[in-house]
Write a protein that holds these residues in place. Structure first.
Motif, mmCIF file in Angstrom:
data_model
loop_
_atom_site.group_PDB
_atom_site.id
_atom_site.type_symbol
_atom_site.label_atom_id
_atom_site.label_comp_id
_atom_site.label_asym_id
_atom_site.label_seq_id
_atom_site.Cartn_x
_atom_site.Cartn_y
_atom_site.Cartn_z
ATOM 1 N N SER A 68 2.761 10.396 -5.095
ATOM 2 C CA SER A 68 1.617 10.569 -4.425
ATOM 3 C C SER A 68 0.429 10.586 -4.873
ATOM 4 C CB SER A 68 2.553 12.263 -4.462
ATOM 5 O OG SER A 68 1.482 12.944 -5.684
ATOM 6 N N LEU A 69 0.239 9.635 -5.646
ATOM 7 C CA LEU A 69 -0.822 9.672 -6.931
ATOM 8 C C LEU A 69 -1.433 8.421 -5.739
ATOM 9 C CD1 LEU A 69 -1.534 11.475 -10.316
ATOM 10 C CD2 LEU A 69 -2.790 11.840 -8.427
ATOM 11 N N PHE A 70 -0.202 7.334 -6.319
ATOM 12 C CA PHE A 70 -0.568 6.085 -5.691
ATOM 13 C C PHE A 70 -0.544 4.758 -4.787
ATOM 14 C CE2 PHE A 70 -0.490 6.071 -10.531
ATOM 15 C CZ PHE A 70 -1.256 5.195 -10.280
ATOM 16 N N GLU A 71 0.694 6.722 -3.866
ATOM 17 C CA GLU A 71 0.840 6.020 -2.071
ATOM 18 C C GLU A 71 -1.274 5.641 -1.526
ATOM 19 O OE1 GLU A 71 2.288 8.643 0.080
ATOM 20 O OE2 GLU A 71 1.627 9.964 -0.109
ATOM 21 N N LYS A 72 -0.785 5.024 -0.412
ATOM 22 C CA LYS A 72 -2.182 4.809 0.161
ATOM 23 C C LYS A 72 -2.509 5.317 1.991
ATOM 24 C CE LYS A 72 -1.839 0.177 -1.936
ATOM 25 N NZ LYS A 72 -1.875 -1.055 -1.522
ATOM 26 N N SER A 73 -2.084 6.339 2.059
ATOM 27 C CA SER A 73 -1.910 6.769 3.235
ATOM 28 C C SER A 73 -3.650 8.075 3.039
ATOM 29 C CB SER A 73 -0.604 8.764 3.490
ATOM 30 O OG SER A 73 -1.433 9.583 4.538
ATOM 31 N N LYS A 74 -3.929 7.779 4.362
ATOM 32 C CA LYS A 74 -5.689 8.542 4.483
ATOM 33 C C LYS A 74 -5.205 9.902 4.637
ATOM 34 C CE LYS A 74 -7.488 4.197 5.992
ATOM 35 N NZ LYS A 74 -8.187 4.033 7.254
ATOM 36 N N LYS A 75 -4.087 10.579 5.078
ATOM 37 C CA LYS A 75 -3.901 11.943 5.766
ATOM 38 C C LYS A 75 -3.476 12.718 4.198
ATOM 39 C CE LYS A 75 -2.385 10.968 9.894
ATOM 40 N NZ LYS A 75 -1.159 11.276 11.480
ATOM 41 N N THR A 76 -3.671 11.844 3.308
ATOM 42 C CA THR A 76 -2.843 13.057 1.663
ATOM 43 C C THR A 76 -4.136 12.597 1.492
ATOM 44 O OG1 THR A 76 -1.878 10.915 0.796
ATOM 45 C CG2 THR A 76 -0.789 11.966 2.154
ATOM 46 N N VAL A 77 -3.682 13.938 -0.788
ATOM 47 C CA VAL A 77 -4.260 13.439 -1.634
ATOM 48 C C VAL A 77 -3.839 12.118 -2.718
ATOM 49 C CG1 VAL A 77 -5.863 14.409 -3.720
ATOM 50 C CG2 VAL A 77 -5.423 15.354 -2.124
ATOM 51 N N ASN A 78 -4.324 11.434 -2.878
ATOM 52 C CA ASN A 78 -4.251 10.040 -3.412
ATOM 53 C C ASN A 78 -5.313 9.136 -4.062
ATOM 54 O OD1 ASN A 78 -5.006 7.996 -1.461
ATOM 55 N ND2 ASN A 78 -3.484 9.062 -0.018
ATOM 56 N N LEU A 79 -4.680 8.479 -4.994
ATOM 57 C CA LEU A 79 -6.388 7.229 -6.284
ATOM 58 C C LEU A 79 -6.577 6.586 -5.392
ATOM 59 C CD1 LEU A 79 -4.724 8.269 -9.485
ATOM 60 C CD2 LEU A 79 -6.678 9.580 -8.295
ATOM 61 N N PRO A 80 -6.194 5.875 -4.232
ATOM 62 C CA PRO A 80 -6.170 4.197 -3.350
ATOM 63 C C PRO A 80 -7.328 4.809 -2.478
ATOM 64 C CG PRO A 80 -4.373 3.932 -3.955
ATOM 65 C CD PRO A 80 -4.480 5.852 -4.088
ATOM 66 N N THR A 81 -7.080 5.954 -1.821
ATOM 67 C CA THR A 81 -7.874 6.371 -1.009
ATOM 68 C C THR A 81 -9.653 7.164 -1.383
ATOM 69 O OG1 THR A 81 -6.649 7.428 0.747
ATOM 70 C CG2 THR A 81 -8.587 7.917 1.034
ATOM 71 N N LEU A 82 -9.313 7.917 -2.812
ATOM 72 C CA LEU A 82 -10.329 9.086 -3.381
ATOM 73 C C LEU A 82 -10.938 7.445 -3.517
ATOM 74 C CD1 LEU A 82 -8.526 11.458 -4.724
ATOM 75 C CD2 LEU A 82 -10.297 11.596 -3.275
ATOM 76 N N SER A 83 -10.436 6.812 -4.142
ATOM 77 C CA SER A 83 -11.456 5.538 -5.193
ATOM 78 C C SER A 83 -12.119 4.237 -4.079
ATOM 79 C CB SER A 83 -10.268 4.645 -5.885
ATOM 80 O OG SER A 83 -8.926 3.659 -5.350
ATOM 81 N N ALA A 84 -11.540 4.659 -3.122
ATOM 82 C CA ALA A 84 -11.981 3.694 -1.830
ATOM 83 C C ALA A 84 -13.296 4.534 -1.814
ATOM 84 C CB ALA A 84 -10.612 3.270 -1.050
ATOM 85 N N GLU A 85 -13.273 5.780 -1.319
ATOM 86 C CA GLU A 85 -14.603 6.665 -0.846
ATOM 87 C C GLU A 85 -15.301 6.411 -1.805
ATOM 88 O OE1 GLU A 85 -13.919 10.170 0.860
ATOM 89 O OE2 GLU A 85 -11.875 10.117 1.407
ATOM 90 N N LEU A 86 -15.748 6.562 -3.496
ATOM 91 C CA LEU A 86 -16.356 7.263 -4.234
ATOM 92 C C LEU A 86 -16.260 5.062 -4.910
ATOM 93 C CD1 LEU A 86 -14.272 9.855 -6.158
ATOM 94 C CD2 LEU A 86 -16.673 9.302 -5.130
ATOM 95 N N GLY A 87 -15.673 4.497 -4.798
ATOM 96 C CA GLY A 87 -15.759 2.572 -5.406
ATOM 97 C C GLY A 87 -16.401 2.713 -6.620
#
Length: 207
Positions: free
Chosen positions: A94-113
């Protein structure tokens, strides 16, 4: 109102609200970025505990040190072992999936850079292996492959699993710093805590 009827009524009301909100373009917004980062940190720490529990029972060292406990309480400990691995894989995936609707590291890291996104690239290969386990054994059970065949295809080692957790925790700490959040509570000594519990059970069996 009977509990069953109340539950059904609540479910129908929720379904109607979601349907109406969707039609009106009013689907619930994502949680605040800070809240999602906190949740990610909690998930990473839970994955660490699940792994520590599984490893304490499943490893060669654990089976040797706690052989009497495993023999006397085999049914419950084998259940704990299986449940811990299942929870570990599902949580870590769940931490490494890429859904924009869930809490995950890829989505968060894309927001933060920045540093979080750079660190994430180190996790891709092993995260794909975890996904194979999740999709074919734990979230869904393959109708074509045995459990052993799935693990063989994933070709993942316990050390790779552990290192992926460590990297996930490191990414979460980076994210906490990026938004000036207190660092997440770390499950320091999770493996030692599980060992202590099994040691206590083993001592009690001798009294």
């Amino acid at each position: 109102m009977p509990l069953r009827l109340a539950s059904r009524t609540a479910a129908v009301s929720a379904a109607h609200w979601i349907s109406a909100s969707s039609a009106a373009g009013m689907m619930p917004k994502l949680l605040l970025l800070e809240d999602r980062i906190r949740i990610a940190g909690d998930l990473a720490n839970r994955a660490e505990c699940f792994y520590a529990t599984w490893f304490a029972i499943a490893s060669r060292d654990g089976r040797s040190r706690f052989s009497e406990v495993l023999r006397d309480h085999s049914e419950i400990l084998m259940t704990i072992q299986a449940a811990s691995m299942s929870a570990f894989v599902v949580t870590l995936h769940s931490l490494f999936e890429k859904s924009k609707k869930t809490v995950n590291l890829p989505t968060l890291s894309a927001e933060l850079g920045g540093a979080a996104q750079d660190k994430l690239s180190e996790c891709t290969a092993v995260a794909k292996k975890i996904a194979k386990l999740r999709h074919n054994i734990f979230a869904h059970r393959s109708g074509r492959l045995t459990k052993e065949e799935v693990f063989g295809l994933a070709s993942i080692t316990p050390n790779e699993m552990r290192l992926l957790v460590i990297k996930a925790q490191a990414i979460c700490r980076i994210m906490h710093r990026q938004v000036d959040l207190p660092l997440p509570f770390e499950m320091i000594g999770a493996r030692a805590a599980i060992d202590n519990i099994l040691s206590a059970v083993q001592r009690d069996s001798h009294t």
